[in-house]
Motif scaffolding. Structure first.
Motif, PDB file in Angstrom:
ATOM      1  N   GLU A 187      -4.557  12.620   9.208  1.00 49.71           N
ATOM      2  CA  GLU A 187      -4.958  11.255   8.901  1.00 49.71           C
ATOM      3  C   GLU A 187      -4.222  10.702   7.696  1.00 49.71           C
ATOM      4  OE1 GLU A 187      -8.971  13.284   7.801  1.00 49.71           O
ATOM      5  OE2 GLU A 187      -9.108  11.160   7.269  1.00 49.71           O
ATOM      6  N   LEU A 188      -4.242   9.387   7.603  1.00 55.57           N
ATOM      7  CA  LEU A 188      -3.636   8.711   6.471  1.00 55.57           C
ATOM      8  C   LEU A 188      -4.678   8.549   5.368  1.00 55.57           C
ATOM      9  CD1 LEU A 188      -2.165   7.482   9.127  1.00 55.57           C
ATOM     10  CD2 LEU A 188      -1.348   5.778   7.544  1.00 55.57           C
TER      11      LEU A 188
ATOM     12  N   GLN B 226       3.971  13.637   3.436  1.00 53.90           N
ATOM     13  CA  GLN B 226       4.717  12.436   3.775  1.00 53.90           C
ATOM     14  C   GLN B 226       4.037  11.254   3.108  1.00 53.90           C
ATOM     15  OE1 GLN B 226       7.170  10.985   7.291  1.00 53.90           O
ATOM     16  NE2 GLN B 226       5.107  10.492   7.957  1.00 53.90           N
TER      17      GLN B 226
ATOM     18  N   PHE C 197       4.460  -0.884   8.438  1.00 54.46           N
ATOM     19  CA  PHE C 197       4.757   0.368   7.762  1.00 54.46           C
ATOM     20  C   PHE C 197       6.244   0.624   7.634  1.00 54.46           C
ATOM     21  CE2 PHE C 197       0.721   2.486   7.171  1.00 54.46           C
ATOM     22  CZ  PHE C 197      -0.116   1.734   7.966  1.00 54.46           C
TER      23      PHE C 197
ATOM     24  N   GLN D  85       0.219  11.202   4.036  1.00 56.21           N
ATOM     25  CA  GLN D  85      -0.091  11.701   5.374  1.00 56.21           C
ATOM     26  C   GLN D  85       0.583  13.036   5.602  1.00 56.21           C
ATOM     27  OE1 GLN D  85       1.871   9.782   8.672  1.00 56.21           O
ATOM     28  NE2 GLN D  85       0.170  10.165  10.071  1.00 56.21           N
TER      29      GLN D  85
ATOM     30  N   LEU E 248      -5.265   6.468   1.822  1.00 51.91           N
ATOM     31  CA  LEU E 248      -4.785   5.423   0.924  1.00 51.91           C
ATOM     32  C   LEU E 248      -4.821   5.939  -0.503  1.00 51.91           C
ATOM     33  CD1 LEU E 248      -3.971   2.396   0.611  1.00 51.91           C
ATOM     34  CD2 LEU E 248      -6.404   1.937   0.224  1.00 51.91           C
TER      35      LEU E 248
ATOM     36  N   TYR F 151       0.293   5.278   1.326  1.00 52.10           N
ATOM     37  CA  TYR F 151      -0.553   6.247   2.003  1.00 52.10           C
ATOM     38  C   TYR F 151       0.105   7.621   1.914  1.00 52.10           C
ATOM     39  CZ  TYR F 151      -2.970   2.359   4.306  1.00 52.10           C
ATOM     40  OH  TYR F 151      -3.694   1.222   4.569  1.00 52.10           O
TER      41      TYR F 151
ATOM     42  N   TYR G 189      -2.856   0.660  -3.877  1.00 51.51           N
ATOM     43  CA  TYR G 189      -2.590  -0.627  -3.243  1.00 51.51           C
ATOM     44  C   TYR G 189      -2.395  -1.693  -4.299  1.00 51.51           C
ATOM     45  CZ  TYR G 189      -7.656  -1.313  -3.797  1.00 51.51           C
ATOM     46  OH  TYR G 189      -8.914  -1.409  -4.294  1.00 51.51           O
TER      47      TYR G 189
ATOM     48  N   LEU H  61       3.793   7.158   3.034  1.00 53.70           N
ATOM     49  CA  LEU H  61       4.079   5.940   3.791  1.00 53.70           C
ATOM     50  C   LEU H  61       3.787   4.722   2.935  1.00 53.70           C
ATOM     51  CD1 LEU H  61       2.487   6.719   7.278  1.00 53.70           C
ATOM     52  CD2 LEU H  61       4.898   6.760   6.673  1.00 53.70           C
TER      53      LEU H  61
ATOM     54  N   TYR I 100       0.833  -1.193   0.000  1.00 50.72           N
ATOM     55  CA  TYR I 100       0.000   0.000   0.000  1.00 50.72           C
ATOM     56  C   TYR I 100       0.875   1.252   0.000  1.00 50.72           C
ATOM     57  CZ  TYR I 100      -2.864  -3.638   2.256  1.00 50.72           C
ATOM     58  OH  TYR I 100      -3.499  -4.818   2.573  1.00 50.72           O
TER      59      TYR I 100
ATOM     60  N   ASP J  38      -8.504   5.516  -1.964  1.00 50.96           N
ATOM     61  CA  ASP J  38      -9.633   6.410  -1.724  1.00 50.96           C
ATOM     62  C   ASP J  38      -9.334   7.846  -2.101  1.00 50.96           C
ATOM     63  OD1 ASP J  38      -9.950   4.513   1.243  1.00 50.96           O
ATOM     64  OD2 ASP J  38     -11.142   4.301  -0.583  1.00 50.96           O
TER      65      ASP J  38
END
Lengths: 111, 118
Positions: free
Chosen positions: B42-43, B88, B109, B37, B45, B35, B48, B90, B33, B59
């Motif tokens: 919040e993270l 950032q 992660f 951030q 997505l 992400y 994936y 992740l 995945y 999303d």
């Protein structure tokens, strides 16, 4: 629609005080529920899962299916608990293994 | 040692440049995945993958693209970086592991890449 909310963006408590981080979810079916934690300068990592019903670092999480809540609790907060906490449900019936992360609550434990 | 690696850890780059954020894992996981951030936020997505040659958008709409040619490698590319891409990023992988109460899907992660586009 799948949705998870954490109403408190910031939460400050004194050392030794009880702490509760709230999480509410809106999911079809019965999701699998997790709490992840991110300490300062560390990676995001799993804290606990609701099925486990175990205490991790003194934290427990109560799943209330009626209220669709999954609050994280600890009776006596410690300074090392200061971190960012994310509630993370995962739908069991999704066609892919995707975890939705809540917006997070930043917990600050005051000495 | 089984781990997830992200390089670079920090990147400052000018607008319009093409960049690739690297993510590699030696954990043998099929699912990976990406992400996005912002600090303390919040993270989201953004991508994936279930395995080799499998990629899906997440999303949050993102102008980035990903590829999965090898199981262990899941790079993210921005063809033309813009200041709005500053964030950032992740990388994570997941697998079902034995937990108290039964097997559960756990995400692991990487350390993250902090991207700044000037």
């Amino acid at each position: 629609a799948q949705r998870v909310t954490q109403p408190e963006k910031l939460l400050s408590v004194f050392k030794g005080a009880p702490v509760e981080l709230k999480c509410n979810y809106s999911y079809s079916g019965s999701p699998e529920l997790f709490w992840y934690v991110q300490y300062s300068r560390q990676r995001l990592q799993l804290l606990l899962r609701h099925i486990s019903r175990e205490s991790i670092k003194g934290f427990t999480a109560d799943l209330n299916k009626g209220e669709t809540s999954f609050h994280l609790k600890k009776p006596f907060a410690q300074e090392e608990d200061s971190a960012m906490y994310y509630c993370a449900p995962r739908g069991r019936k999704t066609s892919y293994d995707k975890v939705i992360f809540g917006p997070g609550t930043s917990l600050s434990v005051i000495p | 040692e089984a781990d997830i690696y992200q390089t670079p850890r920090y990147l400052v780059i000018g607008t319009g440049k093409k960049i690739t954020l690297e993510c590699s894992q030696t954990m043998g996981h099929d699912k990976m995945y990406w992400y996005q951030q912002d600090p303390g936020m919040e993270l989201h997505l953004i991508h994936y993958s279930y395995g080799v040659n499998s990629t899906e958008k997440g999303d949050l709409s993102s102008e980035s693209t990903v590829s999965r040619i090898r199981t262990e490698h899941f790079p993210l590319t921005l063809e033309s970086a813009r200041p709005s891409h500053t964030s950032q990023y992740l990388c994570a992988s997941s697998e079902y592991i034995g937990l108290a109460g039964g097997r559960g899907l756990v995400q692991f992660f990487g350390p993250g890449t902090r991207l700044t586009v000037l």
